[in-house]
Design an enzyme around this catalytic site. Structure first.
Site, short mmCIF file in Angstrom:
data_model
loop_
_atom_site.label_atom_id
_atom_site.label_comp_id
_atom_site.label_asym_id
_atom_site.label_seq_id
_atom_site.Cartn_x
_atom_site.Cartn_y
_atom_site.Cartn_z
N ILE A 1 39.76 34.38 46.96
CA ILE A 1 39.80 35.40 45.86
C ILE A 1 41.21 35.65 45.43
CG2 ILE A 1 39.27 37.82 45.43
CD1 ILE A 1 36.77 37.45 47.24
N CYS A 2 41.38 35.79 44.15
CA CYS A 2 42.80 35.84 43.74
C CYS A 2 43.26 37.42 43.84
CB CYS A 2 42.84 35.54 42.18
SG CYS A 2 44.47 36.21 41.43
N ILE A 3 44.39 37.50 44.47
CA ILE A 3 44.62 38.94 44.76
C ILE A 3 44.90 39.86 43.77
CG2 ILE A 3 47.22 38.38 45.21
CD1 ILE A 3 47.16 40.39 47.41
N ALA B 1 41.62 40.47 42.18
CA ALA B 1 41.06 41.46 42.93
C ALA B 1 41.41 42.93 42.94
CB ALA B 1 41.13 40.79 44.26
#
Lengths: 133, 130
Positions: B77-79, B82
């Protein structure tokens, strides 16, 4: 060996977050020393339109960031002519984005290339990785 | 063939996560390798463990978690995406001074470089979006 990455921008700069988050990917990608180019088609051509001011809509104008792409080594921004024409736009309506050519005494050169739909499909066909936003 | 998969839409509102899941299952069944699945834009919402869909509907997050466990998939998941949308793992929640985390089993939070690395390392990168 470096791969050819194409970032395909199809959506208007505001209204959805695709354009902004696409640009965030492009800026990170620049650090990986791959061959990066950007394409603007459909409503994506509005992303590099001149004179953006979305302040009244409560949005941040992130279009100045496109001017910095040259400093990240990203010098090829393809714009589809048909998409401009379909929207009543010309190249004059686009931001004059330039880069400094280190192989030519840092002369300023245009990054934007307006090309036909047929040429766009040729460029897409040459890519190793195409990320569509 | 080695694939990297990008999922750009959240569950239920769009079908892209369903299609990606089905593609990954089919690719694995044919003996292909999934190098990484990268969740971006609203796609990060596929990784919340707090979704409670109706019982007669599919449970996308759970299906991703189960597939990851079965095949050792790397679900990233892309920080940046996110943080905008309130998807947190325990360490990120702590760092931000938040009281809870919501990431599901099998997912991990990392940077956009993971997507680019996927593009470099894989034979094909496929985007599942709107």
């Amino acid at each position: 060996m470096a791969k050819k990455f194409l970032y395909l921008n199809r959506k208007a700069p505001y209204g959805t977050v695709y354009a902004l988050e696409s640009l965030e990917v492009v800026l990170i990608a620049a650090a990986f020393e791959q061959e990066v180019s950007l394409a603007f088609l459909d409503d994506g051509v509005y992303q590099i339109a001149k004179g953006q001011n979305p302040k009244a809509a409560g949005m941040k104008n992130f279009s100045p960031t496109y001017n910095a792409l040259g400093d990240y080594g990203i010098t090829q921004l393809y714009v589809e002519r048909e998409s401009l024409v379909e929207r009543g736009l010309t190249e004059e309506d686009l931001m004059p984005i330039v880069y400094e050519d280190e192989n030519d005494e840092y002369a300023e050169k245009p990054s934007v290339q307006v090309i036909s739909r047929a040429e766009m499909s040729q460029i897409m066909a040459e890519q190793d990785v195409t990320l569509s936003f | 063939m080695k694939y990297t998969i990008m999922v750009n839409e959240g569950p239920y509102q769009h079908q892209s996560s369903d299609t990606a899941l089905q593609f990954v299952r089919a690719a694995l069944a044919k003996g292909h390798t999934i190098f990484r699945v990268f969740f971006y834009h609203d796609g990060v919402n596929n990784g919340t463990r707090l979704a409670v869909p109706p019982k007669d509907d599919r449970m996308l997050q759970k299906e991703w978690s189960e597939l990851a466990e079965k095949h050792g998939l790397d679900l990233v998941i892309c920080i940046a995406a996110a943080q905008r949308r309130g998807l947190m793992d325990a360490s990120e929640a702590k760092r931000q001074g938040l009281s809870a985390d919501n990431i599901a089993a099998g997912f991990r939070i990392s940077g956009l470089g993971q997507l680019i690395e996927g593009g470099i390392e894989s034979d094909r990168t496929i985007v599942f979006g709107d």
